[in-house]
Design a protein around this motif. Structure first.
Motif, PDB file in Angstrom:
ATOM      1  N   ALA A  28       0.841  -1.197   0.000  1.00  0.00           N
ATOM      2  CA  ALA A  28       0.000   0.000   0.000  1.00  0.00           C
ATOM      3  C   ALA A  28       0.876   1.247   0.000  1.00  0.00           C
ATOM      4  CB  ALA A  28      -0.917   0.001   1.224  1.00  0.00           C
ATOM      5  N   LYS A  29       0.466   2.267  -0.744  1.00  0.00           N
ATOM      6  CA  LYS A  29       1.253   3.496  -0.835  1.00  0.00           C
ATOM      7  C   LYS A  29       0.854   4.463   0.278  1.00  0.00           C
ATOM      8  CE  LYS A  29       2.778   3.305  -5.605  1.00  0.00           C
ATOM      9  NZ  LYS A  29       2.872   3.997  -6.908  1.00  0.00           N
ATOM     10  N   LEU A  30       1.323   4.120   1.485  1.00  0.00           N
ATOM     11  CA  LEU A  30       1.065   4.941   2.659  1.00  0.00           C
ATOM     12  C   LEU A  30       2.197   5.941   2.866  1.00  0.00           C
ATOM     13  CD1 LEU A  30      -0.006   2.122   5.162  1.00  0.00           C
ATOM     14  CD2 LEU A  30      -1.456   3.410   3.602  1.00  0.00           C
ATOM     15  N   ARG A  31       1.909   7.006   3.613  1.00  0.00           N
ATOM     16  CA  ARG A  31       2.935   8.006   3.896  1.00  0.00           C
ATOM     17  C   ARG A  31       4.060   7.421   4.740  1.00  0.00           C
ATOM     18  NH1 ARG A  31      -0.026  13.371   5.932  1.00  0.00           N
ATOM     19  NH2 ARG A  31       2.139  14.065   6.013  1.00  0.00           N
ATOM     20  N   ARG A  32       3.768   6.386   5.517  1.00  0.00           N
ATOM     21  CA  ARG A  32       4.801   5.763   6.345  1.00  0.00           C
ATOM     22  C   ARG A  32       5.465   4.569   5.658  1.00  0.00           C
ATOM     23  NH1 ARG A  32       5.508   7.569  11.421  1.00  0.00           N
ATOM     24  NH2 ARG A  32       4.055   9.211  12.073  1.00  0.00           N
ATOM     25  N   HIS A  33       5.114   4.309   4.413  1.00  0.00           N
ATOM     26  CA  HIS A  33       5.864   3.395   3.556  1.00  0.00           C
ATOM     27  C   HIS A  33       6.721   4.273   2.647  1.00  0.00           C
ATOM     28  CE1 HIS A  33       2.709  -0.116   3.888  1.00  0.00           C
ATOM     29  NE2 HIS A  33       3.426   0.056   4.990  1.00  0.00           N
ATOM     30  N   ILE A  34       7.990   4.429   3.000  1.00  0.00           N
ATOM     31  CA  ILE A  34       8.856   5.440   2.381  1.00  0.00           C
ATOM     32  C   ILE A  34       9.729   4.815   1.298  1.00  0.00           C
ATOM     33  CG2 ILE A  34      10.651   7.149   2.859  1.00  0.00           C
ATOM     34  CD1 ILE A  34       9.639   7.181   5.769  1.00  0.00           C
ATOM     35  N   ASP A  35       9.951   5.576   0.215  1.00  0.00           N
ATOM     36  CA  ASP A  35      10.893   5.194  -0.844  1.00  0.00           C
ATOM     37  C   ASP A  35      10.595   3.792  -1.378  1.00  0.00           C
ATOM     38  OD1 ASP A  35      12.218   7.617  -0.543  1.00  0.00           O
ATOM     39  OD2 ASP A  35      13.620   6.812   0.937  1.00  0.00           O
ATOM     40  N   LEU A  36       9.366   3.578  -1.747  1.00  0.00           N
ATOM     41  CA  LEU A  36       8.950   2.280  -2.297  1.00  0.00           C
ATOM     42  C   LEU A  36       9.501   2.120  -3.714  1.00  0.00           C
ATOM     43  CD1 LEU A  36       7.242  -0.325  -2.254  1.00  0.00           C
ATOM     44  CD2 LEU A  36       5.297   1.061  -3.033  1.00  0.00           C
ATOM     45  N   VAL A  37      10.214   1.014  -3.928  1.00  0.00           N
ATOM     46  CA  VAL A  37      10.715   0.628  -5.248  1.00  0.00           C
ATOM     47  C   VAL A  37      10.181  -0.774  -5.519  1.00  0.00           C
ATOM     48  CG1 VAL A  37      12.738   0.211  -6.680  1.00  0.00           C
ATOM     49  CG2 VAL A  37      12.804   2.008  -4.924  1.00  0.00           C
ATOM     50  N   GLU A  38       9.549  -0.989  -6.672  1.00  0.00           N
ATOM     51  CA  GLU A  38       8.889  -2.270  -6.883  1.00  0.00           C
ATOM     52  C   GLU A  38       8.923  -2.669  -8.347  1.00  0.00           C
ATOM     53  OE1 GLU A  38       4.825  -1.788  -5.622  1.00  0.00           O
ATOM     54  OE2 GLU A  38       4.627   0.118  -6.676  1.00  0.00           O
ATOM     55  N   THR A  52      -6.398   2.169  -7.308  1.00  0.00           N
ATOM     56  CA  THR A  52      -5.996   2.418  -5.923  1.00  0.00           C
ATOM     57  C   THR A  52      -7.160   3.051  -5.186  1.00  0.00           C
ATOM     58  OG1 THR A  52      -3.680   2.742  -6.546  1.00  0.00           O
ATOM     59  CG2 THR A  52      -4.370   3.603  -4.408  1.00  0.00           C
ATOM     60  N   VAL A  53      -7.543   2.453  -4.056  1.00  0.00           N
ATOM     61  CA  VAL A  53      -8.674   2.949  -3.284  1.00  0.00           C
ATOM     62  C   VAL A  53      -8.283   4.248  -2.585  1.00  0.00           C
ATOM     63  CG1 VAL A  53     -10.321   2.437  -1.436  1.00  0.00           C
ATOM     64  CG2 VAL A  53      -9.470   0.597  -2.907  1.00  0.00           C
ATOM     65  N   PRO A  54      -9.049   5.314  -2.757  1.00  0.00           N
ATOM     66  CA  PRO A  54      -8.731   6.560  -2.045  1.00  0.00           C
ATOM     67  C   PRO A  54      -8.698   6.331  -0.533  1.00  0.00           C
ATOM     68  CG  PRO A  54     -10.420   6.933  -3.705  1.00  0.00           C
ATOM     69  CD  PRO A  54     -10.243   5.444  -3.613  1.00  0.00           C
ATOM     70  N   ASP A  55      -7.937   7.128   0.157  1.00  0.00           N
ATOM     71  CA  ASP A  55      -7.817   7.115   1.619  1.00  0.00           C
ATOM     72  C   ASP A  55      -7.028   5.911   2.120  1.00  0.00           C
ATOM     73  OD1 ASP A  55      -9.300   9.470   1.718  1.00  0.00           O
ATOM     74  OD2 ASP A  55     -11.193   8.396   1.922  1.00  0.00           O
ATOM     75  N   VAL A  56      -7.557   4.671   1.980  1.00  0.00           N
ATOM     76  CA  VAL A  56      -6.862   3.518   2.560  1.00  0.00           C
ATOM     77  C   VAL A  56      -5.706   3.052   1.690  1.00  0.00           C
ATOM     78  CG1 VAL A  56      -8.858   2.749   3.852  1.00  0.00           C
ATOM     79  CG2 VAL A  56      -8.470   1.832   1.560  1.00  0.00           C
ATOM     80  N   ARG A  57      -5.707   3.406   0.386  1.00  0.00           N
ATOM     81  CA  ARG A  57      -4.599   3.151  -0.536  1.00  0.00           C
ATOM     82  C   ARG A  57      -4.382   1.687  -0.864  1.00  0.00           C
ATOM     83  NH1 ARG A  57      -4.559   7.302  -3.089  1.00  0.00           N
ATOM     84  NH2 ARG A  57      -2.432   6.940  -3.872  1.00  0.00           N
ATOM     85  N   ASN A  58      -5.417   0.835  -0.721  1.00  0.00           N
ATOM     86  CA  ASN A  58      -5.331  -0.520  -1.251  1.00  0.00           C
ATOM     87  C   ASN A  58      -5.121  -0.442  -2.759  1.00  0.00           C
ATOM     88  OD1 ASN A  58      -6.119  -1.202   1.330  1.00  0.00           O
ATOM     89  ND2 ASN A  58      -8.062  -2.136   0.743  1.00  0.00           N
ATOM     90  N   ARG A  59      -4.290  -1.328  -3.296  1.00  0.00           N
ATOM     91  CA  ARG A  59      -3.971  -1.313  -4.724  1.00  0.00           C
ATOM     92  C   ARG A  59      -4.397  -2.629  -5.367  1.00  0.00           C
ATOM     93  NH1 ARG A  59       2.195  -0.468  -4.705  1.00  0.00           N
ATOM     94  NH2 ARG A  59       1.924  -0.116  -6.943  1.00  0.00           N
ATOM     95  N   TYR A  60      -5.225  -2.545  -6.379  1.00  0.00           N
ATOM     96  CA  TYR A  60      -5.718  -3.720  -7.081  1.00  0.00           C
ATOM     97  C   TYR A  60      -5.265  -3.671  -8.541  1.00  0.00           C
ATOM     98  CZ  TYR A  60      -8.859  -3.975  -3.056  1.00  0.00           C
ATOM     99  OH  TYR A  60      -9.373  -4.032  -1.779  1.00  0.00           O
TER     100      TYR A  60
END
Length: 288
Positions: A28-38, A52-60
């Motif tokens: 999930a692209k959260l503010r506390r998931h920093i520098d995500l490389v994938e 990507t679901v707004p607010d909760v940032r679930n990614r499908y």
């Protein structure tokens, strides 16, 4: 403290006929998931649709597969920045003060039969001091009274059925914990994640309770470190955030999950008595 993790999964399928998949396995692209490389690799290569679901940032993401083998590999590196607090300072939020978007997490859902477990939850936990400690007491009860047993349940097992069985896997522990919280007027939701410290490594299920304007992590299985959970998705229960939904004829194959501490980053965490959150405070916390 921040810690960087390398994680991922490999999934294989044998497709018998045209099949549509929806996957929820990316970080999930959260503010506390920093520098995500994938990187996501699919063989044979297929066009994707993403959301990507707004607010909760679930990614499908979704794809269509024809007959034959299908292989999917997801690799990521991410720095996890958890928020820590003293559990004794975290109170429960009265229903009248809950933000309206939190209210659905007070209600029964497909696998969380909180209405059926209300009397039991009130008898066991209703007299306890309100706050983070009461949810911790729920987790202690789960650990002491529910056996972690693979094969004891299936993907259709509900919280009340797991309670009767007194056995289940992480999915069932989370569902019962959520049900007890909701029965006590504590909003709670299901969390899927990559979990550092889980042996053997697998997709893991925990839950979050909404207390004092923020979502806090809890794990009744005690099998992973709360400050080593990298979130994939959140929902009312497991029905909303399975890692894969296939629509067609296929046979699943190998599933391999990995997560490890990246050399050179601060030391990976151990178990902690701190209250742990990877969410920012709700922007409308306390709104009436």
């Amino acid at each position: 403290m921040t810690v960087r993790y390398k994680l991922g999964c490999e999934l294989t399928y044998e497709i018998k006929g045209p099949t549509v998949f929806i996957f929820n396995l990316e970080v999930a692209k959260l503010r506390r998931h920093i520098d995500l490389v994938e990187r996501l690799t699919i063989q044979p290569d297929r066009p994707l649709r993403t959301y990507t679901v707004p607010d909760v940032r679930n990614r499908y993401f979704s794809l269509e597969a024809g007959a034959g083998p299908l292989e999917l590999r997801y690799e990521a590196e991410v720095t996890l920045d958890v928020y820590r607090a003293d559990p004794a300072t975290i109170r429960e939020t009265p229903v009248a003060e809950l933000p309206l978007d939190i209210m659905p997490f007070l209600l029964p859902s497909r696998f969380v039969s909180s209405d059926r477990l209300a009397a039991f939850a009130q008898r066991e936990f209703g007299h306890l001091e309100q706050g983070h400690s009461r949810v911790t007491a729920i987790c202690n009860w789960l650990y002491d009274h529910i056996d972690y047993r693979r094969g004891a349940s299936n993907e259709q097992t509900t919280a009340d059925e797991s309670l009767l069985l007194r056995a289940g896997v992480c999915r069932d522990f989370a569902h019962i914990g959520i049900a007890f919280c909701r029965a006590l007027n504590i909003p709670a939701r299901f969390v899927s994640c990559y979990a550092y410290g889980l042996e053997p490594s697998d997709f893991h299920a925990v839950f979050e309770a909404y207390l004092d304007g923020r979502w806090w992590l809890f794990d009744g299985t005690r099998q992973a470190n709360l400050d080593g959970l990298v979130r994939i998705g959140v929902g009312r229960d497991a029905a909303e955030i399975a890692f894969s939904w296939p629509f067609g004829e296929m046979e699943p194959g190998k599933v391999q999950i990995t997560i490890e501490h990246v050399d050179g980053s601060p030391e990976a965490p151990g178990r902690t008595t701190d209250a742990i959150s990877t969410e920012e405070p709700a922007p409308n916390a306390g709104a009436r």
